[in-house]
Enzyme design. Structure first.
Site, PDB file in Angstrom:
ATOM      1  N   HIS A 101      40.659  50.005  43.425  1.00 33.64           N
ATOM      2  CA  HIS A 101      42.127  49.800  43.516  1.00 33.64           C
ATOM      3  C   HIS A 101      42.588  51.248  43.675  1.00 33.64           C
ATOM      4  CE1 HIS A 101      41.525  46.246  40.860  1.00 33.64           C
ATOM      5  NE2 HIS A 101      42.404  45.700  41.668  1.00 33.64           N
ATOM      6  N   ASP A 104      42.544  52.989  40.462  1.00 33.63           N
ATOM      7  CA  ASP A 104      41.322  53.381  39.918  1.00 33.63           C
ATOM      8  C   ASP A 104      40.714  54.634  40.090  1.00 33.63           C
ATOM      9  OD1 ASP A 104      41.531  50.611  39.084  1.00 33.63           O
ATOM     10  OD2 ASP A 104      40.031  49.989  40.881  1.00 33.63           O
ATOM     11  N   ASP A 307      39.985  34.575  32.367  1.00 32.24           N
ATOM     12  CA  ASP A 307      38.991  35.098  33.431  1.00 32.24           C
ATOM     13  C   ASP A 307      38.468  36.013  32.528  1.00 32.24           C
ATOM     14  OD1 ASP A 307      38.312  35.947  35.873  1.00 32.24           O
ATOM     15  OD2 ASP A 307      40.281  37.031  36.170  1.00 32.24           O
ATOM     16  N   ASP A 339      32.763  41.681  40.093  1.00 36.52           N
ATOM     17  CA  ASP A 339      34.166  42.078  39.475  1.00 36.52           C
ATOM     18  C   ASP A 339      33.955  41.449  38.153  1.00 36.52           C
ATOM     19  OD1 ASP A 339      36.715  42.212  38.794  1.00 36.52           O
ATOM     20  OD2 ASP A 339      37.548  41.046  40.378  1.00 36.52           O
TER      21      ASP A 339
HETATM   22  C1  XLS Z   1      41.704  39.641  38.992  1.00 33.56           C
HETATM   23  C2  XLS Z   1      41.272  40.018  40.258  1.00 33.56           C
HETATM   24  C3  XLS Z   1      41.128  41.420  40.536  1.00 33.56           C
HETATM   25  C4  XLS Z   1      41.083  41.443  42.105  1.00 33.56           C
HETATM   26  C5  XLS Z   1      41.328  43.035  42.619  1.00 33.56           C
HETATM   27  O1  XLS Z   1      41.682  38.699  38.412  1.00 33.56           O
HETATM   28  O2  XLS Z   1      39.738  39.354  40.104  1.00 33.56           O
HETATM   29  O3  XLS Z   1      40.311  42.216  39.824  1.00 33.56           O
HETATM   30  O4  XLS Z   1      39.521  41.434  42.280  1.00 33.56           O
HETATM   31  O5  XLS Z   1      42.605  43.337  42.363  1.00 33.56           O
HETATM   32 NI    NI Z   2      38.560  39.848  41.726  1.00 31.61          NI
HETATM   33 NI    NI Z   3      39.259  37.875  38.469  1.00 31.10          NI
END
Ligand code: XLS
Ligand code: NI
Ligand code: NI
Length: 436
Positions: A101, A104, A307, A339
């Site tokens: 991002h 980041d 998540d 991720d």
């Molecule tokens: C959040 C998302 C994020 C995206 C990128 O749940 O997975 O990390 O991959 O913005």
């Molecule tokens: Ni993601």
């Molecule tokens: Ni995610």
């Protein structure tokens, strides 16, 4: 240059018998599986935010992890040191891609201009490192969800000023992606959704999102961005109703607003399961529509509903996913982006290596087994046979649209009694078990 991960050397493939926790047991980059090497199939990417920014904070307490590059004297120096650390890690783990991002890559400045200046400076350094280490940018994206100004959304914010602010951020993120030769550009609609219909014009917000994405597409195309724009579906968290709920929803949206040619999907395992789907379902839906763009690899926790972004280790889940990906002919210019984050109590510098080694090995093993399973073809043959009544005669006419409902009904009346055909799910699961 100082070493940020001095206790770890370049991680090597040692084979399934190895007990070395800092070696690969399945991921052997140059090994050919089918028509491509493992590295070409899997295109692993490291997620900048979790791996080099995630400090382990949770709603009950602050971070537990600190990074040496945080001690740099000013924001630009810190960003450059962070890049040095990131590229040292990526080279040692053998990942050929990374994702970020905007904020980041750099710390957000006080003004948009200050942030942009930092991005340009970081991009210069990133470009040198990419070249020196042979690592590519899989995708860039903009964080238009963390700052309080985005509490009501970015592109879908009811306040035009916020939409314009998000545009400035996205423009810079696209520029930086182009400058770094990024293969894709991602939109995860962090706060594009709503909490209550009582204060929301749902129709207008969706239209605003489409307008924003169309403008971003046009800008990217005018400015030499050749890759795909990817939308990452997620059903909930942070908003109650996310506009990009799942693959089907996003595909419907892209079709409605005429964006199918330039956009594809970035499918995340944990988002699929939050939507009440399996990962392979979400992949298959995207593949069917020709928009399987890339993958965010992680896993959820079966005992809770958010998540958790854990590193992927589930052999069955990944085997079934690799089956869909192989059937699709691969993931093209996409990749497998971790991720995922290490747990709050994983505080050793080596933990980030263990996590990636586990994820890479799990995917490599799934690739080998999915390929072998499909070479054998037992399941594919069964599925083919299961639909074979549509390959000839009236079944074929039905598929080709050559029957009216009246004709179809007459066939039904005339044919009389027929036998039930078993779906054989348990048999199919046993076939899969042979390859897990
Ligand atoms: C959040 C998302 C994020 C995206 C990128 O749940 O997975 O990390 O991959 O913005
Ligand atoms: Ni993601
Ligand atoms: Ni995610």
């Amino acid at each position: 240059m100082p070493q940020y991960f001095p206790t770890v050397k370049k991680v090597q493939y040692e084979g399934p018998e190895s007990k070395d926790p800092l070696a690969f047991r399945y991921y052997d980059a140059d090994r050919v599986v089918g028509d491509k090497t493992m590295a070409e199939h899997l295109r692993f990417a490291v997620a900048y935010w979790h791996s080099f920014g995630g400090k382990g904070g949770d709603p009950f307490g602050p971070g537990t992890i600190s990074f040496p590059w945080e001690k740099g004297r000013d924001a630009k120096t810190r960003a450059r040191k962070k890049l040095d650390g990131a590229f040292e890690f990526m080279e040692k783990i053998g990942a050929r891609f990374y994702c970020w991002h905007d904020y980041d890559l750099v710390e957000e400045g006080k003004t948009l201009a200050e942030s942009e200046d930092r991005m340009q400076d970081a991009a210069k350094h990133a470009k040198e490192l990419q070249k020196a280490k042979g690592i590519d940018l899989l995708w860039g994206t903009s964080n238009a969800f963390s700052n309080p100004r985005f509490m009501n959304g970015a592109a879908t914010n009811p306040d035009f000023q916020v939409v314009a602010h998000a545009a400035a951020q996205v423009k810079t993120a696209i520029d930086t992606t182009v400058a770094l030769g990024g293969h894709n550009y991602v939109f995860w609609g962090g706060r594009e959704g709503y909490m209550s219909l009582l204060n929301t014009d749902l129709k207008r917000e969706r239209e605003h999102m489409a307008m924003f994405l169309t403008m971003a597409r046009d800008y990217g195309r005018k400015n030499k961005f050749k890759g795909k724009f990817l939308i990452e579906p997620k059903p909930m968290e942070p908003t109650k109703h996310q506009y990009d709920y799942d693959s089907e929803t996003v595909i419907g949206f892209l079709r409605e607003f005429n964006l199918m040619d330039d956009f594809a999907l970035n499918i995340e395992v944990n988002h699929a399961t939050l939507a009440g789907h399996t990962f392979d379902h979400e992949l298959q839906v995207a593949a069917n529509a020709g928009v399987l763009g890339s993958i965010d690899a992680n896993r959820g926790d079966y005992q809770n509903g958010w998540d958790t972004d854990q590193f992927p280790t589930d052999p069955t889940e990944l085997l079934l996913a690799m089956r869909v990906i192989l059937k699709n002919g691969g993931i093209g210019a996409g990749g497998i982006n971790f991720d995922a984050k290490i747990r709050r109590n994983s505080t050793d510098r080596e933990d980030l290596f263990y996590a990636h080694i586990g994820g890479m090995d799990a995917f490599a093993r799934a690739l080998i087994n999915a390929h072998a399973m499909m070479e054998e073809g037992t399941l594919e043959d069964f599925v083919k046979q299961r639909y074979s009544s549509f390959d000839k005669g009236n079944g074929k006419k039905f598929e080709e649209g050559k029957l009216s409902l009246k004709q179809l009904a007459n066939i039904g009346k005339k044919q009389g009694a027929f036998d039930l055909q078993s779906g054989r799910q348990e048999w199919a699961e046993n076939v899969v078990s042979r390859w897990v």
